[in-house]
Design a protein around this motif. Structure first.
Motif, PDB file in Angstrom:
ATOM      1  N   ASP A  22       0.827  -1.293  -0.184  1.00 29.44           N
ATOM      2  CA  ASP A  22      -0.022  -0.113   0.021  1.00 29.44           C
ATOM      3  C   ASP A  22       0.717   1.213   0.089  1.00 29.44           C
ATOM      4  O   ASP A  22       0.526   2.172   0.662  1.00 29.44           O
ATOM      5  N   PHE A  23       2.059   1.246  -0.474  1.00 23.09           N
ATOM      6  CA  PHE A  23       2.974   2.068  -0.746  1.00 23.09           C
ATOM      7  C   PHE A  23       3.044   2.854  -2.018  1.00 23.09           C
ATOM      8  O   PHE A  23       3.424   2.216  -2.882  1.00 23.09           O
ATOM      9  N   TYR A  24       2.541   4.101  -2.212  1.00 25.30           N
ATOM     10  CA  TYR A  24       2.598   4.830  -3.396  1.00 25.30           C
ATOM     11  C   TYR A  24       3.226   6.161  -3.010  1.00 25.30           C
ATOM     12  O   TYR A  24       2.834   6.947  -2.677  1.00 25.30           O
ATOM     13  N   GLU A  25       4.527   6.278  -3.805  1.00 23.70           N
ATOM     14  CA  GLU A  25       5.052   7.431  -3.530  1.00 23.70           C
ATOM     15  C   GLU A  25       4.454   8.702  -4.339  1.00 23.70           C
ATOM     16  O   GLU A  25       4.012   8.627  -5.467  1.00 23.70           O
ATOM     17  N   THR A  26       4.494   9.873  -3.896  1.00 26.24           N
ATOM     18  CA  THR A  26       4.009  11.059  -4.429  1.00 26.24           C
ATOM     19  C   THR A  26       4.920  11.796  -5.268  1.00 26.24           C
ATOM     20  O   THR A  26       5.925  12.423  -4.869  1.00 26.24           O
ATOM     21  N   PRO A  27       4.684  11.895  -6.428  1.00 20.19           N
ATOM     22  CA  PRO A  27       5.460  12.737  -7.570  1.00 20.19           C
ATOM     23  C   PRO A  27       5.542  14.073  -7.130  1.00 20.19           C
ATOM     24  O   PRO A  27       4.654  14.834  -6.290  1.00 20.19           O
ATOM     25  N   TYR A  28       6.907  14.617  -7.109  1.00 19.38           N
ATOM     26  CA  TYR A  28       7.159  16.126  -6.277  1.00 19.38           C
ATOM     27  C   TYR A  28       6.372  17.119  -6.664  1.00 19.38           C
ATOM     28  O   TYR A  28       5.709  18.030  -5.819  1.00 19.38           O
ATOM     29  N   THR A  29       5.725  17.149  -7.897  1.00 20.75           N
ATOM     30  CA  THR A  29       5.050  18.259  -8.373  1.00 20.75           C
ATOM     31  C   THR A  29       3.505  18.050  -8.067  1.00 20.75           C
ATOM     32  O   THR A  29       2.968  19.430  -7.855  1.00 20.75           O
ATOM     33  N   LEU A  30       3.178  17.158  -7.806  1.00 19.59           N
ATOM     34  CA  LEU A  30       1.742  17.080  -7.130  1.00 19.59           C
ATOM     35  C   LEU A  30       1.596  17.797  -5.710  1.00 19.59           C
ATOM     36  O   LEU A  30       0.664  18.348  -5.466  1.00 19.59           O
ATOM     37  N   THR A  31       2.758  17.769  -5.022  1.00 12.73           N
ATOM     38  CA  THR A  31       2.712  18.398  -3.570  1.00 12.73           C
ATOM     39  C   THR A  31       3.217  19.999  -3.858  1.00 12.73           C
ATOM     40  O   THR A  31       2.497  21.016  -3.352  1.00 12.73           O
ATOM     41  N   ARG A  32       3.983  20.418  -4.919  1.00 14.37           N
ATOM     42  CA  ARG A  32       4.474  21.710  -5.134  1.00 14.37           C
ATOM     43  C   ARG A  32       3.244  22.335  -5.671  1.00 14.37           C
ATOM     44  O   ARG A  32       3.015  23.605  -5.275  1.00 14.37           O
ATOM     45  N   LYS A  33       2.600  21.809  -6.581  1.00 16.72           N
ATOM     46  CA  LYS A  33       1.563  22.768  -7.139  1.00 16.72           C
ATOM     47  C   LYS A  33       0.294  22.880  -6.115  1.00 16.72           C
ATOM     48  O   LYS A  33      -0.178  23.976  -6.314  1.00 16.72           O
ATOM     49  N   PHE A  34       0.173  22.050  -5.374  1.00 19.14           N
ATOM     50  CA  PHE A  34      -0.769  22.180  -3.979  1.00 19.14           C
ATOM     51  C   PHE A  34      -0.340  23.114  -3.304  1.00 19.14           C
ATOM     52  O   PHE A  34      -1.352  24.086  -2.976  1.00 19.14           O
ATOM     53  N   LEU A  35       0.623  23.213  -2.961  1.00 20.80           N
ATOM     54  CA  LEU A  35       1.292  24.197  -1.984  1.00 20.80           C
ATOM     55  C   LEU A  35       1.255  25.620  -2.715  1.00 20.80           C
ATOM     56  O   LEU A  35       1.168  26.651  -1.984  1.00 20.80           O
ATOM     57  N   ASP A  36       1.240  25.793  -3.752  1.00 20.50           N
ATOM     58  CA  ASP A  36       1.466  27.029  -4.647  1.00 20.50           C
ATOM     59  C   ASP A  36      -0.005  27.577  -4.577  1.00 20.50           C
ATOM     60  O   ASP A  36      -0.185  28.881  -4.690  1.00 20.50           O
ATOM     61  N   VAL A  37      -1.029  26.872  -4.502  1.00 19.71           N
ATOM     62  CA  VAL A  37      -2.549  27.275  -4.637  1.00 19.71           C
ATOM     63  C   VAL A  37      -2.938  27.268  -3.013  1.00 19.71           C
ATOM     64  O   VAL A  37      -3.816  28.203  -3.054  1.00 19.71           O
ATOM     65  N   GLU A  38      -2.713  26.336  -2.362  1.00 17.93           N
ATOM     66  CA  GLU A  38      -3.383  26.439  -0.779  1.00 17.93           C
ATOM     67  C   GLU A  38      -2.680  27.136   0.097  1.00 17.93           C
ATOM     68  O   GLU A  38      -1.350  26.853   0.109  1.00 17.93           O
TER      69      GLU A  38
END
Length: 213
Positions: A22-38
């Motif tokens: 149940d281990f799925y790494e998160t591509p970095y840009t998925l988090t970066r783009k989120f932090l850019d808008v929230e």
């Protein structure tokens, strides 16, 4: 012993089966783009309780004012017993216990928390009754990615990824929010691997002046 079949609540890999871990790494840009808008106050504490190899926590440290404000550990079941307090929790939880993660995060995150989940996590009677009907710590926003990101592949430093078959979104809960959730979109089209990207060695840019030493 025959293998048990279960619902696929994460990205499909080539075989269409869930990873046992149940281990799925998160591509970095998925988090970066989120932090850019929230909006998050980067001077306050944040916890990543299912950090794995550090894909999300590494990005948090890029954005936060002080690395010491970022707490990260990879003992998912222990988070369900977490008694500490943080201003924020940001994570991609094990989907098999996402419900429990949400309930615990409401006790741990004083301000708000964000979970990366399949968009299909919006449905379900139990989730509606025990999570989405909460008017004290309500679901405030859902950021839907315009392209289907593949989770589970080896991460690339440039943050790009293949597309999968599962729609993902960042779900944001805020303490004291009692309204209806807002739906917004994150355009991640530029982060999807093209044929050209896959043919080009990682680290090589399109700049004609770039030189590999």
């Amino acid at each position: 012993m025959p293998k048990k079949k279960g619902k696929n609540f994460s990205a499909n890999n080539a075989s269409g089966k869930r990873k046992k871990s149940d281990f799925y790494e998160t591509p970095y840009t998925l988090t970066r783009k989120f932090l850019d808008v929230e909006e998050f106050n980067k001077e306050l504490s944040v916890c990543e309780p299912a950090c794995g190899a550090g894909a999300i926590s590494g990005v948090l440290k890029e954005y936060w004012e002080d690395d010491e404000l970022v707490t990260a550990y990879d003992r998912e079941t222990n988070f369900l017993w977490e008694m500490g307090e943080y201003e924020y929790v940001i994570t991609n939880p094990p989907f098999s216990i996402a419900f429990e993660f949400i309930q615990r995060a409401k006790l741990v995150a004083k301000n708000k928390f964000a979970l990366l989940l399949p968009l299909s996590y919006l449905h379900g009677k139990k989730r509606y009754d025990e999570i989405y009907s909460d008017r004290n710590y309500g679901l405030k926003k859902v950021y839907v990615f315009t392209r289907y990101p593949m989770l589970g592949d080896k991460l690339r430093e440039d943050g790009k990824y293949n597309t999968g078959m599962m729609v993902y979104a960042w779900f944001v809960w805020e303490n004291g929010y009692s309204g209806q959730p807002i739906v917004d979109w994150i355009d991640n089209n530029e982060d999807v691997l093209s044929k050209k990207d896959m043919e080009k060695p990682e680290g090589l840019t399109d700049n004609p002046l770039s030189v590999i030493l």
